[in-house]
Design an enzyme around this catalytic site. Structure first.
Site, PDB file in Angstrom:
ATOM      1  N   ASP A 174      -7.590  -1.017 -12.328  1.00 49.04           N
ATOM      2  CA  ASP A 174      -6.430  -0.129 -12.247  1.00 49.04           C
ATOM      3  C   ASP A 174      -6.817   1.247 -12.779  1.00 49.04           C
ATOM      4  O   ASP A 174      -7.476   1.360 -13.825  1.00 49.04           O
ATOM      5  CB  ASP A 174      -5.263  -0.701 -13.060  1.00 49.04           C
ATOM      6  CG  ASP A 174      -3.994   0.101 -12.866  1.00 49.04           C
ATOM      7  OD1 ASP A 174      -3.303  -0.130 -11.857  1.00 49.04           O
ATOM      8  OD2 ASP A 174      -3.693   0.967 -13.722  1.00 49.04           O
ATOM      9  N   ILE A 175      -6.428   2.300 -12.059  1.00 48.19           N
ATOM     10  CA  ILE A 175      -6.691   3.666 -12.513  1.00 48.19           C
ATOM     11  C   ILE A 175      -5.716   4.005 -13.633  1.00 48.19           C
ATOM     12  O   ILE A 175      -4.491   3.892 -13.458  1.00 48.19           O
ATOM     13  CB  ILE A 175      -6.547   4.667 -11.357  1.00 48.19           C
ATOM     14  CG1 ILE A 175      -7.523   4.327 -10.232  1.00 48.19           C
ATOM     15  CG2 ILE A 175      -6.791   6.088 -11.853  1.00 48.19           C
ATOM     16  CD1 ILE A 175      -7.387   5.205  -9.008  1.00 48.19           C
ATOM     17  N   ASN A 182      -0.379  12.238 -10.064  1.00 50.22           N
ATOM     18  CA  ASN A 182       0.575  12.572  -9.008  1.00 50.22           C
ATOM     19  C   ASN A 182       1.631  13.559  -9.492  1.00 50.22           C
ATOM     20  O   ASN A 182       1.996  14.509  -8.785  1.00 50.22           O
ATOM     21  CB  ASN A 182       1.258  11.296  -8.503  1.00 50.22           C
ATOM     22  CG  ASN A 182       0.368  10.498  -7.559  1.00 50.22           C
ATOM     23  OD1 ASN A 182      -0.483  11.060  -6.880  1.00 50.22           O
ATOM     24  ND2 ASN A 182       0.566   9.192  -7.524  1.00 50.22           N
ATOM     25  N   ASP A 191      -4.223  11.204  -3.861  1.00 52.23           N
ATOM     26  CA  ASP A 191      -4.975  10.568  -2.778  1.00 52.23           C
ATOM     27  C   ASP A 191      -6.470  10.844  -2.912  1.00 52.23           C
ATOM     28  O   ASP A 191      -7.303   9.967  -2.671  1.00 52.23           O
ATOM     29  CB  ASP A 191      -4.481  11.076  -1.420  1.00 52.23           C
ATOM     30  CG  ASP A 191      -3.114  10.543  -1.047  1.00 52.23           C
ATOM     31  OD1 ASP A 191      -2.630   9.600  -1.730  1.00 52.23           O
ATOM     32  OD2 ASP A 191      -2.519  11.051  -0.077  1.00 52.23           O
ATOM     33  N   GLU A 217      -2.679   1.945  -7.012  1.00 58.31           N
ATOM     34  CA  GLU A 217      -3.922   2.412  -7.637  1.00 58.31           C
ATOM     35  C   GLU A 217      -4.788   1.249  -8.128  1.00 58.31           C
ATOM     36  O   GLU A 217      -5.644   1.423  -8.991  1.00 58.31           O
ATOM     37  CB  GLU A 217      -3.613   3.364  -8.806  1.00 58.31           C
ATOM     38  CG  GLU A 217      -2.893   2.734  -9.970  1.00 58.31           C
ATOM     39  CD  GLU A 217      -1.364   2.798  -9.860  1.00 58.31           C
ATOM     40  OE1 GLU A 217      -0.702   2.772 -10.910  1.00 58.31           O
ATOM     41  OE2 GLU A 217      -0.847   2.883  -8.729  1.00 58.31           O
TER      42      GLU A 217
END
Length: 299
Positions: A174-175, A182, A191, A217
């Protein structure tokens, strides 16, 4: 073009007409030779005599149709038999068409041309089907495998591991703080981060590993034949390759980190690794993010 007939005269006459029309012809004198040449050179059309030594045309066409390398190659039978039962049998066994011997030049070329058109259409349909399947299994944004593909391979890797007692590991990635990217830089920047993370992960896994975008993500990595210790080494490398070099978006530069949770099936048994990997991912994030946690499944 493969031409199989035990008569050297028939082969010579047919070969002259075919080569004059621009075809490349490979000859065989019996069914066994025909199979060997077919598997080696993958012809677009096979002209096949029925009555041959070693293997007759019926046996040969069955072998051709049973092998995936030649199953779709059109077979045009050459036969001196003109009875309807012979023709019906030849077509039922997988023949595309038939010609009476000795074949007249115009009819020979017409039947071969028709068979080639069928082969061309089959190849085009197969290519389209393969492309549709590829698209249906690919994430548009990152170019990685999508969730559907990963779910199928998760079941497959698990089944193989259980059957043969091989270790395997599942990694969930997971980021960290992705929502902030965002919110502060916009979704286009988000993106770009997803694409760059995917690129770095793809460049750091092994050939046998399977990487995909799991959703949002999150990414999923399947590690066949890999126990917890080896998985921890790989997961640490993945974390470092993401956080080691800053990301850029326009004039902005940022450090992106990932958290990784993994579950390993080191011992034979029934393992449900995905929920365990998910738990470890949450534990890694709750412990401060930019961390790797791997657990061994008890089965």
């Amino acid at each position: 073009m493969l031409l199989a007939d035990d008569s050297a005269t028939v082969r010579a006459l047919a070969r002259i007409e075919l080569e004059d029309a621009g075809y490349v012809v490979v000859e065989a004198a019996n069914g066994r030779e025909a199979l060997e040449h077919a598997f080696e050179c993958a012809p677009d059309v096979v002209l096949l005599d029925i009555e041959m030594p070693v293997m007759d045309g019926y046996e040969t066409v069955l072998a051709l149709k049973a092998d995936p390398r030649t199953a779709d190659v059109p077979v045009v039978f050459l036969t001196g038999r003109v009875g309807p039962d012979d023709v019906v049998r030849a077509l039922k066994l997988g023949g595309h068409d038939y010609l009476r011997k000795p074949p007249e030049a115009a009819e020979l070329l017409a039947r071969v041309s028709a068979a080639l058109r069928v082969k061309s259409l089959q190849d085009e349909l197969r290519a389209r089907a393969d492309e549709l399947d590829r698209v249906s299994r690919t994430d548009d944004l990152t170019g990685l495998h999508n969730r559907r593909h990963m779910e199928e391979h998760l079941r497959m890797v698990g089944a193989i591991g259980r059957r043969h007692g091989y270790p395997y590991t599942v990694l969930l990635i997971d980021i960290d703080h992705f929502k902030q990217v965002n919110d502060s830089l916009g979704h286009l920047a988000g993106d770009g981060v997803l694409q760059e993370v995917a690129l770095r992960l793809r460049g750091s896994i092994r050939t046998e590993d399977i990487l995909g975008r799991w959703g949002g993500e999150e990414f999923l990595v399947l590690l066949p034949h890999t126990g917890a210790d080896a998985a921890a080494v790989l997961a640490t490398r993945l974390r470092d390759v993401v956080s080691g070099t800053p990301f850029t978006s326009g004039d902005a530069e940022m450090t992106v980190t990932i958290s990784i949770g993994g579950a390993a099936a080191d011992a034979p048994g029934e393992h449900d690794l995905l929920p365990l990997a998910d738990q470890e991912l949450y534990a890694a994030k709750n412990a401060g993010r930019d961390r790797v946690r791997i657990v061994r499944s008890a089965g």
